[in-house]
Write an enzyme that holds these catalytic residues in place. Structure first.
Site, short mmCIF file in Angstrom:
data_model
loop_
_atom_site.label_atom_id
_atom_site.label_comp_id
_atom_site.label_asym_id
_atom_site.label_seq_id
_atom_site.Cartn_x
_atom_site.Cartn_y
_atom_site.Cartn_z
CD GLU A 28 -1.49 2.51 1.89
OE1 GLU A 28 -2.20 3.41 1.61
OE2 GLU A 28 -0.47 2.65 2.52
CD GLU A 29 2.34 3.46 3.99
OE1 GLU A 29 2.49 4.28 3.07
OE2 GLU A 29 2.13 3.19 5.03
#
Length: 346
Positions: free
Chosen positions: A222-223
């Site tokens: 996600e990051e």
């Protein structure tokens, strides 16, 4: 209907998850923990080829499948280069702000399973030595890791098993105050994962089922923007649990659950977002609705990747995101209760 979650479960699991390193793509420690937690609460963990972990819970209505995502990955670093003097040059994994991590202890995770500790420092590290110690820009080219080993050359570092591409995790420095504040790195998004398990715990205790078959997804990318890019074809809704931002343009706070109407890529689905707002109101939760800047979730990643799903996002209000973060335990409780209400709604 009032939904109950155990605050003690949320705090204990938040600590446990945060203190288990999982920078972007590094799953060797967090996945065994997730397997133990899933087993403890009576569930089974499965994986896809992106190493996304899933818990599948059959619903009262099995003709529809929804997905709730809470990402396991945190911001971190990678070894870009081993310098001739035995220090490590770095590459960013996610939205690192080097001003927030100077002086932190770190761990280098080698591919053969070893861990070597170190210190993250600016190359102009001391006012006693460098004229620009205060003014040097804290950016990738000016930062390094000094290993906690007696090494002074690249060959000596390699002899420890360290190589280019090894993952570097930052020590979180977790604190839980008597007044209920969680202070730590990586509240984003470990507190949301804890909220999921608190709801799963109560589903088991009460014998309740979600209204629809639910996939709980725990991505690892996600990051850097593609954690939710892949979804099983059966999924028709994707709800991301992720931090809410706190700042001058926002109504959120460290005690509220924040519902995201739009991130930096897209507005979220109007009907699904409206449903979440109504559920929060019906449950008398302390909530806000905000439009977030410099922010995205796995739900918008799913949309960008072309998945045919309705998307929405909400989560605990978090101060100083991507730094030494802080939120109140009540914001995570509010997040868990909104998740519970969503799961049991038609």
């Amino acid at each position: 209907m009032e939904y109950h979650v155990e605050e003690t479960t949320i705090e204990a699991l938040t600590r446990m998850l945060i203190e288990t390193p999982s920078p972007v793509s590094y799953y060797e420690e967090i996945h065994p923990l997730m397997e133990r937690l899933a087993k403890k609460y009576g569930y089974t963990l499965t994986y896809d080829r992106k190493r996304t972990a899933y818990i599948r819970v059959e619903g009262e209505d099995t003709t529809k499948t929804v997905c709730v995502g809470a990402h396991l990955d945190t911001i971190g670093l990678m070894v870009r280069h081993i310098n001739d003097n035995g220090t490590l040059a770095l590459r960013n994994l996610g939205g690192i702000n080097y001003n927030n991590i100077e002086g932190c202890s770190v761990q280098v995770h080698t591919r053969d399973g070893n861990t070597i500790t170190g210190l993250l420092a600016c190359t102009s590290h001391s006012t006693h030595v460098f004229d620009d110690a205060r003014s040097a820009v804290r950016e990738e080219s000016n930062m390094m890791v000094i290993l906690d080993e007696l090494v002074h050359s690249s060959d000596e570092v390699r002899a420890l098993g360290i190589e280019h591409g090894d993952i570097i995790s930052i020590d979180p420095d977790y604190r839980f105050t008597k007044s209920g504040f969680i202070k730590s790195r990586f509240i984003d998004d470990k507190a949301a994962v804890a909220a999921v398990f608190a709801v799963l715990e109560d589903l088991q205790k009460t014998g309740r089922k979600p209204q629809y078959t639910t996939l709980f997804a725990f991505p690892l990318y996600e990051e850097i923007g593609h954690g939710g890019a892949y979804l099983p074809q059966e999924v028709s809704e994707y709800v991301a649990l992720d931090i809410g931002l706190i700042g001058p343009d926002y109504c959120g706070s460290e005690t509220k659950v924040s519902i995201c109407a739009k991130d930096n890529y897209t507005p979220y689905d109007r009907a699904l977002t409206t449903k979440l707002i109504h559920l929060a109101g019906d449950q008398k939760l302390d909530y806000s609705v905000d439009v977030f800047y410099h922010y995205g979730t796995d739900a918008s990643a799913a949309i960008r990747a072309g998945n045919n799903v309705y998307a929405a996002a909400f989560g605990m209000g978090c101060f100083a995101s991507h730094g030494m973060e802080r939120c109140h335990i009540q914001s995570v409780v509010q997040t868990a209760k909104l998740l519970y209400a969503y799961l049991l709604s038609k």
